[in-house]
Motif scaffolding. Structure first.
Motif, short mmCIF file in Angstrom:
data_model
loop_
_atom_site.label_atom_id
_atom_site.label_comp_id
_atom_site.label_asym_id
_atom_site.label_seq_id
_atom_site.Cartn_x
_atom_site.Cartn_y
_atom_site.Cartn_z
N LYS A 71 16.58 28.27 -2.83
CA LYS A 71 17.40 27.25 -2.18
C LYS A 71 18.50 27.89 -1.33
O LYS A 71 18.82 27.40 -0.24
CB LYS A 71 18.02 26.34 -3.22
CG LYS A 71 17.03 25.42 -3.90
CD LYS A 71 17.74 24.49 -4.89
CE LYS A 71 16.73 23.57 -5.58
NZ LYS A 71 17.39 22.68 -6.56
N ILE A 72 19.06 29.01 -1.80
CA ILE A 72 20.10 29.69 -1.05
C ILE A 72 19.51 30.31 0.22
O ILE A 72 20.08 30.21 1.32
CB ILE A 72 20.77 30.78 -1.91
CG1 ILE A 72 21.27 30.20 -3.26
CG2 ILE A 72 21.93 31.43 -1.17
CD1 ILE A 72 22.26 29.09 -3.11
N VAL A 73 18.35 30.93 0.03
CA VAL A 73 17.69 31.56 1.19
C VAL A 73 17.33 30.51 2.23
O VAL A 73 17.54 30.70 3.44
CB VAL A 73 16.44 32.32 0.74
CG1 VAL A 73 15.66 32.86 1.95
CG2 VAL A 73 16.83 33.49 -0.17
N ASN A 74 16.79 29.38 1.78
CA ASN A 74 16.42 28.31 2.71
C ASN A 74 17.65 27.79 3.45
O ASN A 74 17.60 27.52 4.67
CB ASN A 74 15.77 27.16 1.97
CG ASN A 74 14.42 27.54 1.40
OD1 ASN A 74 13.79 28.52 1.86
ND2 ASN A 74 13.95 26.80 0.40
N ASN B 281 16.05 40.24 -1.86
CA ASN B 281 14.62 40.50 -1.88
C ASN B 281 13.85 39.48 -1.05
O ASN B 281 12.93 39.84 -0.29
CB ASN B 281 14.10 40.50 -3.32
CG ASN B 281 14.65 41.68 -4.11
OD1 ASN B 281 15.05 42.69 -3.54
ND2 ASN B 281 14.65 41.54 -5.45
N ILE B 282 14.23 38.21 -1.18
CA ILE B 282 13.53 37.17 -0.43
C ILE B 282 13.80 37.32 1.07
O ILE B 282 12.87 37.23 1.92
CB ILE B 282 13.93 35.78 -0.92
CG1 ILE B 282 13.49 35.58 -2.37
CG2 ILE B 282 13.34 34.68 -0.03
CD1 ILE B 282 14.01 34.31 -3.00
N LEU B 283 15.06 37.55 1.45
CA LEU B 283 15.39 37.73 2.87
C LEU B 283 14.68 38.95 3.46
O LEU B 283 14.24 38.94 4.62
CB LEU B 283 16.91 37.87 3.03
CG LEU B 283 17.74 36.60 2.83
CD1 LEU B 283 19.22 36.92 2.90
CD2 LEU B 283 17.38 35.55 3.89
N VAL C 132 20.49 29.48 4.07
CA VAL C 132 20.95 30.50 5.01
C VAL C 132 20.03 30.58 6.23
O VAL C 132 20.47 30.71 7.38
CB VAL C 132 21.03 31.87 4.30
CG1 VAL C 132 21.29 33.00 5.29
CG2 VAL C 132 22.11 31.85 3.23
N TYR C 133 18.72 30.48 5.98
CA TYR C 133 17.75 30.58 7.06
C TYR C 133 17.88 29.40 8.01
O TYR C 133 17.86 29.55 9.24
CB TYR C 133 16.34 30.63 6.47
CG TYR C 133 15.26 30.82 7.51
CD1 TYR C 133 14.96 32.11 7.99
CD2 TYR C 133 14.54 29.74 8.01
CE1 TYR C 133 13.98 32.28 8.97
CE2 TYR C 133 13.57 29.90 8.96
CZ TYR C 133 13.27 31.18 9.45
OH TYR C 133 12.32 31.33 10.40
N LYS C 134 18.05 28.21 7.42
CA LYS C 134 18.17 27.00 8.25
C LYS C 134 19.45 27.03 9.07
O LYS C 134 19.46 26.63 10.24
CB LYS C 134 18.15 25.77 7.35
CG LYS C 134 18.20 24.46 8.12
CD LYS C 134 18.13 23.29 7.15
CE LYS C 134 18.22 21.96 7.92
NZ LYS C 134 18.18 20.80 7.00
N LYS C 135 20.53 27.50 8.52
CA LYS C 135 21.81 27.56 9.23
C LYS C 135 21.88 28.79 10.14
O LYS C 135 22.79 28.88 10.97
CB LYS C 135 22.97 27.60 8.22
CG LYS C 135 23.10 26.37 7.33
CD LYS C 135 23.50 25.15 8.13
CE LYS C 135 23.73 23.95 7.23
NZ LYS C 135 24.17 22.76 7.99
N ASP C 136 20.93 29.69 9.95
CA ASP C 136 20.86 30.92 10.76
C ASP C 136 22.15 31.73 10.67
O ASP C 136 22.69 32.18 11.68
CB ASP C 136 20.55 30.56 12.23
CG ASP C 136 20.10 31.79 13.03
OD1 ASP C 136 19.59 32.76 12.41
OD2 ASP C 136 20.30 31.80 14.26
N PHE C 137 22.63 31.89 9.44
CA PHE C 137 23.82 32.71 9.25
C PHE C 137 23.41 34.18 9.37
O PHE C 137 22.46 34.64 8.72
CB PHE C 137 24.43 32.46 7.87
CG PHE C 137 25.00 31.07 7.70
CD1 PHE C 137 25.76 30.50 8.72
CD2 PHE C 137 24.80 30.35 6.53
CE1 PHE C 137 26.30 29.23 8.55
CE2 PHE C 137 25.34 29.10 6.37
CZ PHE C 137 26.09 28.52 7.38
N LYS C 138 24.18 34.93 10.20
CA LYS C 138 23.92 36.36 10.35
C LYS C 138 24.72 37.16 9.32
O LYS C 138 24.23 38.15 8.79
CB LYS C 138 24.30 36.82 11.76
CG LYS C 138 23.57 36.07 12.87
CD LYS C 138 22.06 36.20 12.74
CE LYS C 138 21.35 35.46 13.90
NZ LYS C 138 19.87 35.52 13.73
#
Length: 620
Positions: free
Chosen positions: A497-500, A530-532, A502-508
């Motif tokens: 859920k955290i990865v999703n 690991n997931i990122l 971050v990915y959706k918000k496109d945080f660098k």
């Protein structure tokens, strides 16, 4: 953001659901301790009882000198009185009775053999006086309401001892009462016998003198009308003389009552009289005047305070002066005469007192009439014949001594009959028996109280633990205090859920701030990395804050973080110096709130510092 709120019923239910084990442990522990005390610690107490009936008075005859007020007044003897129920109850607790109970049961020896540790260390010796006082306090003797029954009871840890004490108290009381009765009776008999012996000698002597006088003056065969008249005069004289004695006795009783009223009421101080007069329930002029005075003075002081220039002040002051003078005059009028005062406070006692005075005056008049009649008879006989007058004086003495002789003889016979027919004043209704069941502790009641106490302590324990627990208890509490979190994780391994997010918000560049368990923070951060790294191989850097890291290494790592395109860093404490160093270079700070671990005060503090953080709530 609401920090404080009132508990609702649903909140209380959730608290008990969370703390059910706390409640159950305290409840069961309290029940266990209650049962342990009840069955293994508490000493059972047994109560023995004996019920006896008071027969009001002894069964023997009661006619004696005491019932003949004129004779008692004449002879100056008081007969033993029949004591009442209250007196007999107190006699049952007499030292002589209890001392014999202590001796028969060897209580002194037993008490000294079974002394407590403290008494042994102090070297305290239990005495007979100590045990008498203890029995006096422990024995309960009371009258059964609305009956002549008396219940004697005593409690002890030894049922046999309890029954023995009750039985022996009554047994020794009967001996004590009997001894007292015969002592009083013997004392009374001694007085009467001494008087009887003296009166008997005088009576024999006067009989001899009368007989000698009759023989000498040849009055034995006289049967004339004048002789019959003389005899009737003698009889009337004797009767009148006895009436005078009776009047004196009755007058003495009235004088005693009159004196009691005067001592109780007339001899009070003026201040006490005024207090009684103004506080009696009966309405009196004095009471009304004082009431009006109080009302006017309150009104005057109120006006002086609120309206000092009011013209009514002068009128009130004048009225108060008049009332004070009127009160003084009324009090003087009442106190100038005791009867006025008595009538003002107690009309019943006033009527009794005036009745006594009237009766005393009537007694004086009647006595004067009797005495005049005696004088008339005396004069009549003295005029008729010197010999008859001398004979009259002898007969007069004979009649008086005969009355005394008969009275004393009757008193002796009655008292001896009473002594021979002496009977105990009480009849045993229920004898003392060894109780089988203890009266305390009451098992049912004690367990019930223990149950109530267990519930109370359980509830108290739940709320105390809840109040002392400063962590986030559940999602509902967090939402009610801080609002709905952005992300909710069902467990600490739910990194997707955290990865999703971050990915959706496109945080660098973003930071992970954990307000909870450090090991959980490390595990979750590693899984996110690991997931990122799987999604974007070798593009995202993972940095970890170290509190005691070398400054050179710390700043080199920070420069590397700034020059990296995509990276995130994990903070385990918002007070960490690295959090201050990196915060301005982060696009987003993600705060992790761990259920039952994160402190509420830490959440409030971080929300003050971070205006728009992403909140992740981690369930347990």
């Amino acid at each position: 953001m609401e920090e404080e709120r009132e508990l609702t019923f649903s909140d209380i239910l959730r608290i008990f659901k969370r703390r059910k084990w706390t409640f159950l442990i305290i409840f069961l522990l309290t029940i266990f301790l209650t049962a342990f005390y009840l069955f293994f610690v508490a000493t059972p107490t047994y109560e023995a009882k004996q019920v006896i009936e008071y027969k009001s008075s002894s069964s023997q005859p009661s006619v004696s000198l005491g019932s003949m007020s004129s004779a008692a007044n004449l002879l100056g003897i008081s007969q033993p009185s029949d004591s009442g129920l209250t007196t007999e109850i107190e006699r049952m607790k007499a030292d002589w009775v209890l001392a014999n109970v202590v001796k028969e049961l060897n209580l002194v020896e037993k008490a000294n053999e079974n002394k407590g540790l403290i008494a042994t260390l102090r070297g305290t010796e239990v005495t007979e006086r100590d045990l008498i006082d203890s029995l006096k306090e422990g024995i309960n003797i009371q009258n059964v309401q609305d009956t002549n029954m008396i219940e004697i009871s005593y409690q002890s840890s030894d049922p046999t001892m309890a029954a023995s004490v009750v039985s022996l108290v009554y047994s020794y009381y009967t001996d004590y009462a009997e001894n007292l009765y015969f002592e009083d009776s013997q004392s009374y008999l001694n007085q009467v016998e001494t008087l009887f012996e003296d009166v008997s000698q005088q009576y024999d002597q006067i009989n001899k003198e009368v007989l000698d006088f009759q023989t000498k003056n040849k009055l034995l065969a006289s049967s004339s009308t004048s002789s019959q008249t003389f005899d009737s005069l003698i009889s009337y004289y004797s009767e009148t003389y006895m009436n005078i004695l009776k009047l004196d006795a009755d007058k003495n009783q009235l004088e005693i009552r009159k004196q009691a009223i005067e001592n109780n009421i007339f001899k009070l101080s003026p201040e006490t009289k005024e207090f009684i007069l103004t506080n009696t329930e009966k309405d009196t002029p004095v009471k009304d005047i004082k009431s009006k005075l109080v009302s006017d003075r309150i009104e005057l002081e109120t006006l002086k305070l609120n309206s000092p220039s009011s013209p009514k002040i002068g009128a009130l002051e004048a009225e108060i002066t008049v009332l004070e003078n009127e009160l003084e005059n009324n009090l003087e009028a009442i106190f100038s005469n005791d009867l006025n005062f008595l009538a003002s406070i107690d009309m019943g006692t006033f009527n009794e007192y005036t009745g006594i005075i009237t009766q005393l005056q009537l007694f004086d008049v009647t006595k004067q009439v009797y005495e005049n009649m005696l004088q008339v008879i005396d004069d009549e006989i003295s005029k008729s014949s010197p010999i008859l007058y001398e004979y009259f004086l002898l007969k007069q003495q004979q009649t008086i001594l005969q009355a005394r002789y008969n009275t004393l003889l009757s008193a002796l016979e009655q008292e001896r009959m009473k002594a021979s027919l002496y009977d105990n004043k009480f009849k045993v209704i229920t004898s003392a028996y060894i109780p089988e069941n203890p009266v305390s502790p009451n098992t049912t009641l004690t367990l019930a109280i223990g149950g109530v106490l267990a519930i109370f302590l359980g509830i108290l324990g739940v709320f105390v633990k809840e109040a002392n627990d400063k962590t986030v208890k559940d999602l509902y509490e967090f939402e009610s205090l801080f609002g709905v979190p952005d992300i909710i994780l069902d467990d600490s391994n739910d990194a997707e859920k955290i990865v999703n997010y971050v990915y959706k918000k496109d945080f660098k560049k973003f930071g992970l701030l954990f307000l909870g368990n450090f090991s959980v923070a490390q595990n979750l951060s590693q899984r996110i990395y690991n997931i990122l790294n799987t999604v974007k191989p070798n593009k995202t850097e993972y940095f970890t804050s170290k509190e005691n890291e070398d400054y050179k290494e710390k700043f080199e790592k920070f420069e590397k973080f700034k020059n990296t395109n995509e990276a995130f860093i994990m903070f385990d404490n918002f007070n960490n110096g690295d959090y201050i160093l990196y915060r301005d270079d982060l696009e987003k700070i993600i705060i992790f709130i761990e259920e039952k671990t994160t402190n509420l005060e830490d959440i409030k503090e971080i929300f003050k510092k971070e205006k728009d953080p992403t909140v992740v709530y981690v369930k347990k």
